[in-house]
Scaffold this motif. Structure first.
Motif, PDB file in Angstrom:
ATOM      1  N   SER A 300       0.831  -1.204   0.000  1.00 30.67           N
ATOM      2  CA  SER A 300       0.000   0.000   0.000  1.00 30.67           C
ATOM      3  C   SER A 300       0.866   1.254   0.000  1.00 30.67           C
ATOM      4  N   TRP A 302       0.848   3.497   2.137  1.00 32.89           N
ATOM      5  CA  TRP A 302       1.156   3.962   3.489  1.00 32.89           C
ATOM      6  C   TRP A 302       2.457   3.388   4.052  1.00 32.89           C
ATOM      7  N   LEU A 491      -9.808  -2.206   3.441  1.00 28.94           N
ATOM      8  CA  LEU A 491      -9.668  -0.886   4.059  1.00 28.94           C
ATOM      9  C   LEU A 491      -8.607  -0.031   3.374  1.00 28.94           C
ATOM     10  N   ARG A 495      -9.262   3.705   2.065  1.00 24.01           N
ATOM     11  CA  ARG A 495      -8.430   4.853   2.461  1.00 24.01           C
ATOM     12  C   ARG A 495      -7.950   5.617   1.231  1.00 24.01           C
ATOM     13  N   GLU A 496      -7.534   4.891   0.217  1.00 23.75           N
ATOM     14  CA  GLU A 496      -7.064   5.534  -1.011  1.00 23.75           C
ATOM     15  C   GLU A 496      -8.154   6.408  -1.625  1.00 23.75           C
ATOM     16  N   LYS A 500     -14.613   7.932   4.692  1.00 25.54           N
ATOM     17  CA  LYS A 500     -14.647   8.038   6.152  1.00 25.54           C
ATOM     18  C   LYS A 500     -15.039   6.678   6.725  1.00 25.54           C
ATOM     19  N   ALA A 523      -8.861  -1.641  12.423  1.00 27.06           N
ATOM     20  CA  ALA A 523      -8.537  -0.384  11.731  1.00 27.06           C
ATOM     21  C   ALA A 523      -7.030  -0.126  11.747  1.00 27.06           C
ATOM     22  N   ILE A 528      -5.370   3.130   9.791  1.00 26.41           N
ATOM     23  CA  ILE A 528      -6.388   4.180   9.869  1.00 26.41           C
ATOM     24  C   ILE A 528      -6.126   5.090  11.063  1.00 26.41           C
ATOM     25  N   THR A 529      -6.286   6.389  10.855  1.00 24.73           N
ATOM     26  CA  THR A 529      -6.024   7.380  11.896  1.00 24.73           C
ATOM     27  C   THR A 529      -7.330   7.943  12.454  1.00 24.73           C
ATOM     28  N   GLU A 532      -9.772   9.959  10.301  1.00 23.25           N
ATOM     29  CA  GLU A 532     -10.581   9.278   9.295  1.00 23.25           C
ATOM     30  C   GLU A 532     -11.824   8.619   9.882  1.00 23.25           C
TER      31      GLU A 532
END
Length: 554
Positions: A300, A302, A491, A495-496, A500, A523, A528-529, A532
């Motif tokens: 990913s 991230w 997920l 995210r990309e 939400k 998550a 995930i932060t 989000e």
């Protein structure tokens, strides 16, 4: 109070099942089932009624059921339950919960084919003895065989909540063995997989042989080969990697934590060191948290500028998608909201089932009004709580109420509970239509899976996620251990697309509010932060979200 309430409901339903198997008076069977539902829906303190022997004050609890409940609470069983179970063929209750059977058909199988348990049922299906029975047929026989096969296969696994409970028990037992100086669980549990196929540990110990000998007291079928102890605990596979030095401990922990695909992606070739941080450094990577050690994360976007996952329960302010005794929950609005407040939530939105979910006591317009009155009383007492709904998505993709009712809810959680046999194209179109409804705020448990019980229904989740992004609808990570849906593997794509998220316990009782922790773990696997996740919004931010497309009462 709650565990007692749950156990009473379970006890009464078991009695009803056994009575139905025995072909007892249908009104008597219904009385116990209705009694179970009455206890489930009672909002008051049931322990007071038990202490004062006033259970008959609850509508649906007659003079015949009250003594059974009192007997059960006092002794852990009731005389009636004990008498019924003693009169049943051994193993027959295994059949009651098998999809497509139940107590009545179990009785037919017993009387006509002498089937008493799962093994004799499987043998009868294998020999095509069931299809000829009245009310069964070839398709039913095939479905029973499939269900039995699935049950047998799934018994090799456990859900995440049970897995961590067993890991904790085992860690305490293993740590108490003389010579064990360090221990860590590893494998699927350390990566936070949704189901576990094994309970795995890495330990630092003086003697593998001694550990194997001592652990044989609680690990069955224990074997030792090449410093790995294998066996079973509570019918689940156990694997203990025994190491004799710090370097060996951390290198073993490293290679047993990451998935094989992850280890291949980072070109791990058995490097050893006295910490995982140093191993990552030698491979040219920052320290990667155990839950992120999947190939999906490495692939990913991230992984660039990687940051350790920080999402935590302390970030959560909004408590959404939970059920009360107005539908199929065990607790009152006040009890659920108070428990959420104690857990640190600032505001709550009740989301009971909608009217089409009649099997779950879904809210009719009259019940909506009655619940709203109670919510306003709880709010007046000092709690920030509002009325939402978990609206069923109907077969044509519309929501369960007309606009004049939908507009009065603070939050609408859309979900599917019926008509699961549509084609992928039909199901995808159905869900997307619901997402496009301006009143939809959250899409709940989008795949419909029940882990170890029901596969996801056919749906193109990539198109569903695209629709959530286009319509500013939050995608739920349902934190109930039986669901953990959305699947973490989707997920990254969400995210990309800038979707939400809503992380909801889908709690049906006050103790289940803590399920949210499993959603947070899920998550974190995708990095995930808090920014989000709409549950992490301040109340003012939530008001803006809830009113982004339609006017809302807040």
């Amino acid at each position: 109070m709650l565990p007692v309430k749950k156990e009473i409901v379970k006890h009464l339903n078991e009695i009803a099942d056994m009575m139905e198997f025995n072909n007892e008076n249908i009104f008597k069977v219904k009385a116990f089932r209705n009694g179970a539902n009455s206890i489930r829906g009672y909002d008051g303190d049931i322990m007071v009624l038990i202490a004062e022997e006033r259970l008959s004050d609850i509508k649906g609890i007659g003079k015949g059921i009250q003594p059974v409940i009192l007997d059960f609470v006092a002794s852990g069983n009731s005389k009636l339950h004990a008498e019924l179970i003693s009169g049943l063929p051994k193993g027959i209750t295994e059949l009651f919960s098998i999809k497509g059977i139940g107590p009545k058909k179990a009785a037919q199988l017993y009387h006509e084919l002498q089937i008493t348990d799962r093994s004799s049922l499987a043998l009868a299906a294998e020999n095509n003895l069931i299809a000829g029975l009245q009310g069964f047929g070839t398709k039913t026989e095939e479905k029973i065989s499939e269900e039995l096969q699935k049950i047998t296969e799934n018994e090799k696994f456990c859900l995440i909540d049970k897995g961590f409970r067993l890991l904790s028990e085992l860690e305490t037992k293993i740590s108490g063995i003389k010579g064990v100086s360090k221990i860590s669980y590893t494998g699927e549990a350390r990566r936070i997989n949704e189901i576990f196929s094994a309970l795995e540990f890495v330990i630092l110990a003086e003697s593998a042989e001694y550990v194997q000998k001592e652990s044989a007291r609680f690990i069955t079928e224990s074997t030792l080969a090449e410093s790995v102890i294998e066996g079973y605990y509570m019918a689940l596979q156990v694997r203990i990697y025994v190491t004799s030095s710090g370097d060996q401990f951390y290198s073993t922990l490293f290679k047993t934590t990451g998935s094989p695909e992850f280890l291949s992606a980072i070109s791990y070739a058995g490097q050893s060191s006295d910490s995982e941080e140093k191993i990552f450094k030698d491979l040219g990577f920052p320290y990667i948290a155990p839950e992120n050690r999947e190939s999906e994360f490495i692939e990913s976007q991230w992984i660039k500028d990687y940051k350790l996952p920080e999402l935590n329960l302390t970030d959560f302010k909004g408590h959404f998608h939970f059920h009360t005794s107005y539908s199929d929950g065990f607790n009152s609005v006040a009890e659920m909201v108070e428990t959420a407040k104690q857990a640190g939530y600032d505001y709550s939105v009740v989301c009971d089932h909608s009217q089409s979910a009649f099997y779950a006591g879904g809210l009719t317009p009259a019940k909506i009004e009655k619940q709203l009155e109670e919510i306003e009383r709880v709010r007046d007492s000092g709690s920030r709580v509002f009325q939402g709904i978990e609206s069923d998505i109907l077969a044509d993709g519309s929501l369960d109420y007309p606009e004049e009712i939908l507009k009065n809810f603070t939050l609408v959680v859309a979900s599917i509970h019926s008509r699961l046999n549509l084609t992928e194209e039909e199901m995808t179109a159905r869900i997307i239509k619901a997402i496009e409804n301006p009143y939809t705020d959250i899409l709940a448990h989008p795949s419909g899976r029940i882990l170890l019980k029901r596969d996801p229904y056919p749906v193109n989740l990539f198109k569903v996620i695209d629709a959530c992004a286009a319509n500013d609808v939050a995608l739920e990570i349902n934190a109930n251990p039986k669901r953990l849906d959305t699947d973490w593997r989707y997920l990254f794509y969400a995210r990309e697309k800038g979707v939400k998220f809503a992380i909801n316990a889908d709690a049906h009782s006050a103790d289940q509010i803590a399920f949210v922790n499993f959603g947070i773990m899920t998550a974190r696997k995708a990095g995930i932060t808090a920014g989000e996740v709409i549950n992490c919004y301040s109340f003012d931010q939530f008001r803006q979200f809830a009113s982004r497309k339609v006017s809302r009462r807040l």
